[in-house]
Design a protein around this motif. Structure first.
Motif, PDB file in Angstrom:
ATOM      1  N   LEU A   1      -7.670   5.681  -1.595  1.00 23.64           N
ATOM      2  CA  LEU A   1      -8.972   4.961  -1.704  1.00 23.64           C
ATOM      3  C   LEU A   1      -8.482   4.402  -0.986  1.00 23.64           C
ATOM      4  O   LEU A   1      -9.458   3.250   0.028  1.00 23.64           O
ATOM      5  N   THR A   2      -8.037   3.113  -0.557  1.00 26.58           N
ATOM      6  CA  THR A   2      -7.151   2.291  -0.203  1.00 26.58           C
ATOM      7  C   THR A   2      -7.405   2.559   1.223  1.00 26.58           C
ATOM      8  O   THR A   2      -8.414   1.585   2.071  1.00 26.58           O
TER       9      THR A   2
ATOM     10  N   VAL B   1       0.718  -1.512  -0.388  1.00 28.87           N
ATOM     11  CA  VAL B   1       0.049   0.042   0.399  1.00 28.87           C
ATOM     12  C   VAL B   1       0.606   1.679  -0.060  1.00 28.87           C
ATOM     13  O   VAL B   1       0.230   2.058  -0.947  1.00 28.87           O
ATOM     14  N   ALA B   2       2.031   1.537   1.071  1.00 28.07           N
ATOM     15  CA  ALA B   2       2.370   2.293   1.064  1.00 28.07           C
ATOM     16  C   ALA B   2       3.362   2.746  -1.000  1.00 28.07           C
ATOM     17  O   ALA B   2       4.474   4.113  -0.583  1.00 28.07           O
ATOM     18  N   GLU B   3       3.633   1.826  -1.815  1.00 29.90           N
ATOM     19  CA  GLU B   3       4.283   2.315  -2.858  1.00 29.90           C
ATOM     20  C   GLU B   3       3.019   2.660  -4.113  1.00 29.90           C
ATOM     21  O   GLU B   3       3.256   3.065  -4.802  1.00 29.90           O
ATOM     22  N   LEU B   4       1.699   3.146  -3.110  1.00 27.26           N
ATOM     23  CA  LEU B   4       1.248   3.681  -4.235  1.00 27.26           C
ATOM     24  C   LEU B   4       0.817   5.264  -4.445  1.00 27.26           C
ATOM     25  O   LEU B   4       1.363   5.813  -3.304  1.00 27.26           O
ATOM     26  N   PRO B   5       0.510   5.746  -5.120  1.00 31.53           N
ATOM     27  CA  PRO B   5       0.088   7.364  -4.669  1.00 31.53           C
ATOM     28  C   PRO B   5      -0.648   7.838  -3.808  1.00 31.53           C
ATOM     29  O   PRO B   5      -1.699   6.660  -3.372  1.00 31.53           O
TER      30      PRO B   5
ATOM     31  N   ALA C   1     -10.749   0.433   2.990  1.00 31.34           N
ATOM     32  CA  ALA C   1     -10.125  -0.972   3.603  1.00 31.34           C
ATOM     33  C   ALA C   1     -10.985  -0.538   5.539  1.00 31.34           C
ATOM     34  O   ALA C   1     -11.684  -1.088   6.117  1.00 31.34           O
ATOM     35  N   ALA C   2     -11.453   0.624   5.705  1.00 31.95           N
ATOM     36  CA  ALA C   2     -11.367   1.179   6.599  1.00 31.95           C
ATOM     37  C   ALA C   2     -13.650   1.983   7.329  1.00 31.95           C
ATOM     38  O   ALA C   2     -13.426   2.281   8.221  1.00 31.95           O
ATOM     39  N   VAL C   3     -13.926   1.771   5.744  1.00 26.99           N
ATOM     40  CA  VAL C   3     -15.035   2.495   6.284  1.00 26.99           C
ATOM     41  C   VAL C   3     -15.938   1.696   5.212  1.00 26.99           C
ATOM     42  O   VAL C   3     -16.725   0.574   5.748  1.00 26.99           O
ATOM     43  N   LEU C   4     -15.616   1.086   3.784  1.00 24.14           N
ATOM     44  CA  LEU C   4     -16.315  -0.010   3.420  1.00 24.14           C
ATOM     45  C   LEU C   4     -16.328  -1.112   3.172  1.00 24.14           C
ATOM     46  O   LEU C   4     -17.553  -1.245   3.371  1.00 24.14           O
TER      47      LEU C   4
END
Length: 162
Positions: A66-67, A56-60, A71-74
């Motif tokens: 969005l992640t 995840v940390a490699e993403l823009p 992960a934390a809401v939807l």
């Protein structure tokens, strides 16, 4: 009726229930990993490859946001509707409350497909079921689940920072 109800003053108990559930689950997981180490299983090495979450940390930045949203809401919303709204409610009609909570927690832990975290997820599933029963409101387990997932993401993001 899915089980979502209006917030009331009883929901203030979540201020201590959420951290207690996460700490209790983490302690149970720690004991499980310690027990595994007695049998020569290295839980740290086995769980270091965290699949997609580990990257995840490699993403823009926008994709990280969005992640976090997913992960934390939807994810907590739909998983709680499924596991506590449908499974637990159905099991409560057929089993005693503690058995229903244990069965739904075991299913919850098993579908995550990570054997080394089964104990943590089972304990979390039990806490989610007990919160649903205590509050008679699906928002309580949704909030615990959301906080848990956010904490996991924060740990992953902070561990992967150079």
């Amino acid at each position: 009726m899915l089980g979502f109800r209006r917030f009331d003053s009883r929901m203030l108990h979540l201020l201590w229930q959420i951290p207690t559930a996460i700490v209790a689950s983490a302690c149970a997981q720690g004991l499980f990993l310690a027990l595994l180490s007695l049998f020569g299983v290295d839980g740290a090495a086995s769980s270091s490859s965290n699949g997609a979450l580990g990257r995840v940390a490699e993403l823009p930045a926008p994709l990280i946001g969005l992640t976090v949203l997913i992960a934390a809401v939807l994810t907590p919303l739909w998983e709680e509707v499924l596991f506590r709204g449908a499974f637990l409610s159905g099991l409560m009609q057929r089993c005693r409350p503690l058995a229903a909570a244990a069965i739904s927690a075991a299913i919850f832990a098993a579908v995550h497909l990570v054997l080394l975290t089964f104990v943590y997820l089972f304990m979390l599933g039990m806490a989610l079921a007990l919160l649903k029963k205590f509050h008679q409101n699906l928002w309580a387990p949704v909030l615990l689940h959301a906080v848990n997932n956010a904490v996991v993401l924060l740990i992953i993001l902070s561990a992967t920072q150079n």
